[in-house]
Design a protein around this motif. Structure first.
Motif, PDB file in Angstrom:
ATOM      1  N   VAL A   1      40.463  40.740  51.555  1.00 54.47           N
ATOM      2  CA  VAL A   1      41.151  40.718  50.263  1.00 54.47           C
ATOM      3  C   VAL A   1      41.103  39.322  49.654  1.00 54.47           C
ATOM      4  CG1 VAL A   1      43.403  40.946  49.130  1.00 54.47           C
ATOM      5  CG2 VAL A   1      42.650  42.674  50.774  1.00 54.47           C
ATOM      6  N   LEU A   2      41.340  38.307  50.475  1.00 55.98           N
ATOM      7  CA  LEU A   2      41.272  36.938  49.971  1.00 55.98           C
ATOM      8  C   LEU A   2      39.848  36.591  49.521  1.00 55.98           C
ATOM      9  CD1 LEU A   2      43.533  35.061  52.552  1.00 55.98           C
ATOM     10  CD2 LEU A   2      44.099  35.702  50.200  1.00 55.98           C
ATOM     11  N   GLY A   3      38.856  37.116  50.235  1.00 57.18           N
ATOM     12  CA  GLY A   3      37.472  36.905  49.827  1.00 57.18           C
ATOM     13  C   GLY A   3      37.185  37.524  48.478  1.00 57.18           C
ATOM     14  N   LYS A   4      37.719  38.727  48.238  1.00 51.65           N
ATOM     15  CA  LYS A   4      37.549  39.375  46.935  1.00 51.65           C
ATOM     16  C   LYS A   4      38.207  38.540  45.835  1.00 51.65           C
ATOM     17  CE  LYS A   4      38.233  43.869  46.721  1.00 51.65           C
ATOM     18  NZ  LYS A   4      36.937  44.420  46.282  1.00 51.65           N
ATOM     19  N   LEU A   5      39.390  38.000  46.144  1.00 56.54           N
ATOM     20  CA  LEU A   5      40.087  37.168  45.166  1.00 56.54           C
ATOM     21  C   LEU A   5      39.277  35.913  44.844  1.00 56.54           C
ATOM     22  CD1 LEU A   5      42.518  36.266  43.495  1.00 56.54           C
ATOM     23  CD2 LEU A   5      43.576  35.423  45.607  1.00 56.54           C
ATOM     24  N   TRP A   6      38.725  35.286  45.862  1.00 57.90           N
ATOM     25  CA  TRP A   6      37.936  34.068  45.659  1.00 57.90           C
ATOM     26  C   TRP A   6      36.687  34.344  44.819  1.00 57.90           C
ATOM     27  CZ3 TRP A   6      38.009  28.952  45.933  1.00 57.90           C
ATOM     28  CH2 TRP A   6      36.792  28.266  45.931  1.00 57.90           C
ATOM     29  N   ARG A   7      35.978  35.420  45.171  1.00 59.48           N
ATOM     30  CA  ARG A   7      34.738  35.733  44.451  1.00 59.48           C
ATOM     31  C   ARG A   7      35.009  36.049  42.981  1.00 59.48           C
ATOM     32  NH1 ARG A   7      33.768  38.496  49.242  1.00 59.48           N
ATOM     33  NH2 ARG A   7      34.331  40.486  48.286  1.00 59.48           N
ATOM     34  N   ARG A   8      36.117  36.719  42.723  1.00 61.90           N
ATOM     35  CA  ARG A   8      36.407  37.106  41.350  1.00 61.90           C
ATOM     36  C   ARG A   8      36.939  35.960  40.511  1.00 61.90           C
ATOM     37  NH1 ARG A   8      41.122  40.416  41.299  1.00 61.90           N
ATOM     38  NH2 ARG A   8      42.149  38.458  40.763  1.00 61.90           N
ATOM     39  N   SER A   9      37.759  35.103  41.116  1.00 63.16           N
ATOM     40  CA  SER A   9      38.485  34.125  40.310  1.00 63.16           C
ATOM     41  C   SER A   9      38.094  32.678  40.522  1.00 63.16           C
ATOM     42  CB  SER A   9      39.998  34.260  40.586  1.00 63.16           C
ATOM     43  OG  SER A   9      40.447  35.563  40.303  1.00 63.16           O
ATOM     44  N   TYR A  10      37.632  32.340  41.734  1.00 65.04           N
ATOM     45  CA  TYR A  10      37.474  30.929  42.035  1.00 65.04           C
ATOM     46  C   TYR A  10      36.076  30.537  42.510  1.00 65.04           C
ATOM     47  CZ  TYR A  10      42.557  30.884  41.876  1.00 65.04           C
ATOM     48  OH  TYR A  10      43.850  31.007  41.468  1.00 65.04           O
ATOM     49  N   ALA A  11      35.165  31.463  42.632  1.00 61.61           N
ATOM     50  CA  ALA A  11      33.832  31.128  43.124  1.00 61.61           C
ATOM     51  C   ALA A  11      33.156  30.129  42.184  1.00 61.61           C
ATOM     52  CB  ALA A  11      32.983  32.396  43.240  1.00 61.61           C
ATOM     53  N   PRO A  12      32.371  29.204  42.734  1.00 56.18           N
ATOM     54  CA  PRO A  12      31.677  28.220  41.893  1.00 56.18           C
ATOM     55  C   PRO A  12      30.848  28.904  40.810  1.00 56.18           C
ATOM     56  CG  PRO A  12      31.473  27.637  44.203  1.00 56.18           C
ATOM     57  CD  PRO A  12      32.094  29.003  44.161  1.00 56.18           C
ATOM     58  N   GLY A  13      30.930  28.363  39.612  1.00 54.07           N
ATOM     59  CA  GLY A  13      30.159  28.920  38.515  1.00 54.07           C
ATOM     60  C   GLY A  13      30.893  29.982  37.737  1.00 54.07           C
ATOM     61  N   ARG A  14      32.093  30.358  38.244  1.00 53.08           N
ATOM     62  CA  ARG A  14      32.864  31.372  37.526  1.00 53.08           C
ATOM     63  C   ARG A  14      34.113  30.738  36.948  1.00 53.08           C
ATOM     64  NH1 ARG A  14      32.880  37.337  40.221  1.00 53.08           N
ATOM     65  NH2 ARG A  14      30.646  37.579  40.472  1.00 53.08           N
ATOM     66  N   ARG A  15      34.347  30.986  35.688  1.00 54.98           N
ATOM     67  CA  ARG A  15      35.574  30.499  35.064  1.00 54.98           C
ATOM     68  C   ARG A  15      36.670  31.524  35.310  1.00 54.98           C
ATOM     69  NH1 ARG A  15      38.207  30.856  30.066  1.00 54.98           N
ATOM     70  NH2 ARG A  15      36.661  32.310  29.278  1.00 54.98           N
ATOM     71  N   ARG A  16      37.795  31.030  35.758  1.00 57.89           N
ATOM     72  CA  ARG A  16      38.887  31.947  36.076  1.00 57.89           C
ATOM     73  C   ARG A  16      39.405  32.602  34.811  1.00 57.89           C
ATOM     74  NH1 ARG A  16      44.684  31.429  37.258  1.00 57.89           N
ATOM     75  NH2 ARG A  16      45.222  33.022  38.790  1.00 57.89           N
ATOM     76  N   ARG A  17      39.455  33.925  34.824  1.00 56.68           N
ATOM     77  CA  ARG A  17      39.939  34.672  33.667  1.00 56.68           C
ATOM     78  C   ARG A  17      41.448  34.602  33.573  1.00 56.68           C
ATOM     79  NH1 ARG A  17      38.392  40.588  33.974  1.00 56.68           N
ATOM     80  NH2 ARG A  17      39.332  40.577  31.902  1.00 56.68           N
ATOM     81  N   THR A  18      41.966  34.610  32.381  1.00 59.92           N
ATOM     82  CA  THR A  18      43.394  34.733  32.148  1.00 59.92           C
ATOM     83  C   THR A  18      43.623  35.934  31.239  1.00 59.92           C
ATOM     84  OG1 THR A  18      43.387  33.365  30.154  1.00 59.92           O
ATOM     85  CG2 THR A  18      43.616  32.226  32.267  1.00 59.92           C
ATOM     86  N   ASP A  19      44.871  36.266  31.030  1.00 63.96           N
ATOM     87  CA  ASP A  19      45.138  37.438  30.198  1.00 63.96           C
ATOM     88  C   ASP A  19      44.698  37.198  28.750  1.00 63.96           C
ATOM     89  OD1 ASP A  19      48.504  36.915  29.134  1.00 63.96           O
ATOM     90  OD2 ASP A  19      47.226  35.467  30.144  1.00 63.96           O
ATOM     91  N   SER A  20      44.644  35.941  28.332  1.00 63.16           N
ATOM     92  CA  SER A  20      44.195  35.667  26.960  1.00 63.16           C
ATOM     93  C   SER A  20      42.713  35.982  26.788  1.00 63.16           C
ATOM     94  CB  SER A  20      44.477  34.207  26.596  1.00 63.16           C
ATOM     95  OG  SER A  20      43.756  33.352  27.460  1.00 63.16           O
ATOM     96  N   ASP A  21      41.942  35.886  27.894  1.00 56.28           N
ATOM     97  CA  ASP A  21      40.513  36.206  27.798  1.00 56.28           C
ATOM     98  C   ASP A  21      40.268  37.683  27.583  1.00 56.28           C
ATOM     99  OD1 ASP A  21      39.735  33.558  28.296  1.00 56.28           O
ATOM    100  OD2 ASP A  21      39.963  33.852  30.456  1.00 56.28           O
ATOM    101  N   SER A  22      41.197  38.514  28.023  1.00 57.47           N
ATOM    102  CA  SER A  22      40.976  39.963  27.973  1.00 57.47           C
ATOM    103  C   SER A  22      41.479  40.579  26.676  1.00 57.47           C
ATOM    104  CB  SER A  22      41.672  40.634  29.168  1.00 57.47           C
ATOM    105  OG  SER A  22      43.071  40.393  29.135  1.00 57.47           O
TER     106      SER A  22
END
Length: 447
Positions: free
Chosen positions: A425-446
């Motif tokens: 689960v933590l790996g899924k969280l990292w890949r979605r939100s914090y992996a290098p090259g990915r900008r963390r999404r916020t509710d304003s982005d959606s």
């Protein structure tokens, strides 16, 4: 004076969901851990007592936030945003911990009832199970909440009053604020921390805030509810019991319920044992009332049933859980050591639930406002501490027993399975939100 009393009544009226969690936290298992720790190691583990109140408040805050923002119970939220398989993993994880706690706490309640009344413990256990089934299935959440408020407040006041009558070694107490685990103390660290940060508390709070009818607009009230119950009431309860035990029982490595009752002698005199047993009885009743609703909440939510007594399927599940707890009265052994063990086992089940909460609170598709950096750092620290305590406890257990027995292997296997699920689960969280090259999404982005 009248206006002040009116305000206090208003505060008491809207406070509730976290007090139900506080009733479980301030139960006989926590009491046994605190008394045993104070008696065996004096003031050395005071730092854990303080830390448990802080971390318990944080865990309940994150759980409350998830319930309010998703407007769902945790199982339904997991099913929608992680998948049905993950939802079943969470259900099994929490139900195992809650079910084992239910049996051992019922044993404690039955044994205490037998000591107070002379009734056979097995008969007492069956009787309490019937009372529990009728009360909860008939009244549902409101009955549990009302009982929790009264009993938790009463137990806190009793031990605070006792603390005022016993001499506390201030120098030794200050030394106990320095983090250190004495030899043989890891189990008690896990027991104390597990009383405040437990999978049952983390999961159930997402349901109780909804049962109370709170929405996102009630975030401030819900936050105050958490701080008042876990931070203040539970914190005072834990400190009072521990300090009394360290002051009066220090140097007593093997504590029984009768010996623990003598800690109240400075206030109650010859009635100390009876007073303690009555307090233990109240703590057990309040804990069972809250703990009983946890498995039905989770199972019913996973099956798509209403988590309210208006749904006859949920009501039957609630009554069945209460009646099944009668089996605890037939367990053998002294219940004080069993209580410490069962709460430590619950801590093993907790990291997965915490990881799930953090995942959902960082998913813009699940919540309208994702966690900020501070909340994530605090949640990550909470998760890391729980894992570290679990590892230390398991290593100590194997070292002291000279090898892993059948029970140790079972707990280790459970820890490995839930640990692997936590990492995924933590790996899924990292890949979605914090992996290098990915900008963390916020509710304003959606939007």
């Amino acid at each position: 004076m009248f206006d002040r009393l009116t305000r206090l009544r208003e505060v008491a009226r809207w406070m509730g969901p976290s007090w139900l969690a506080g009733a479980i936290a301030a139960g006989p298992a926590t009491m046994a851990s605190l008394l045993t720790a104070g008696a065996a190691f004096g003031y050395d583990l005071l730092w854990v007592v303080v830390l448990s109140a802080v971390l318990g408040t944080l865990a309940q805050y994150l759980s409350m936030r998830l319930g309010l923002l998703t407007e769902r119970g945790i199982v339904a939220a997991v099913e929608r945003h992680l998948g049905g398989g993950w939802a079943w993993v969470l259900v099994v994880d929490a139900v195992l911990a809650a079910g084992l706690a239910q049996l051992v706490i019922m044993k404690g309640l039955a044994d205490v009832t037998a000591a107070l009344t002379g009734i056979d413990a097995r008969v007492a256990g069956v009787g309490w199970a019937l009372v529990l089934a009728v009360g909860l299935a008939g009244g549902g959440y409101r009955v549990a909440e009302l009982g929790a408020k009264v009993l938790v407040a009463g137990v806190v006041l009793a031990f605070v009053a006792t603390l005022s009558a016993v001499p506390v070694d201030a120098t030794a107490a200050l030394g106990g604020l320095v983090p250190a685990v004495p030899d043989g103390g890891a189990l008690l660290v896990a027991g104390i921390l597990g009383g405040a940060v437990h999978v049952t508390l983390v999961t159930m709070h997402t349901y109780t805030v909804r049962a109370r009818g709170w929405t996102r607009e009630d975030h401030a009230a819900a936050t105050l509810d958490v701080v008042g119950s876990m931070g203040v009431a539970f914190g005072a309860y834990s400190l009072a019991i521990f300090l009394v035990a360290a002051s009066v029982l220090g140097g007593t490595p093997d504590v029984t319920a009768v010996a623990a009752g003598r800690a109240l002698a400075p206030v109650a005199g010859a009635s100390a044992e009876w007073l303690f047993l009555l307090g233990l009885l109240g703590a057990a009743v309040s804990t069972l009332g809250g703990n009983t609703v946890v498995p039905p909440y989770l199972v019913a939510d996973r099956l798509g049933w209403d988590t309210d007594v208006e749904d006859p399927r949920y009501r039957a599940l609630l009554a069945g859980t209460a009646l099944a707890s009668a089996a605890g009265a037939f367990l053998g052994g002294a219940f004080f050591p069993l209580l410490v063990l069962v709460i430590a086992f619950g801590l093993v089940a907790t990291p997965f639930a915490l990881a799930v909460v953090l995942y959902l609170l960082n998913d813009p598709a699940a919540v309208p406002s994702v966690n900020g950096r501070l909340a994530n750092l605090a949640g990550g620290a909470l998760l890391a501490i729980v894992v570290a305590v679990n590892v230390a406890r398991l290593r100590e257990r194997v070292a002291l027993s000279g090898g892993a027995g059948a029970l140790d292997l079972a707990v280790l296997a459970f820890a490995v399975v839930t640990g692997a699920a936590t990492l995924l689960v933590l790996g899924k969280l990292w890949r979605r939100s914090y992996a290098p090259g990915r900008r963390r999404r916020t509710d304003s982005d959606s939007r």
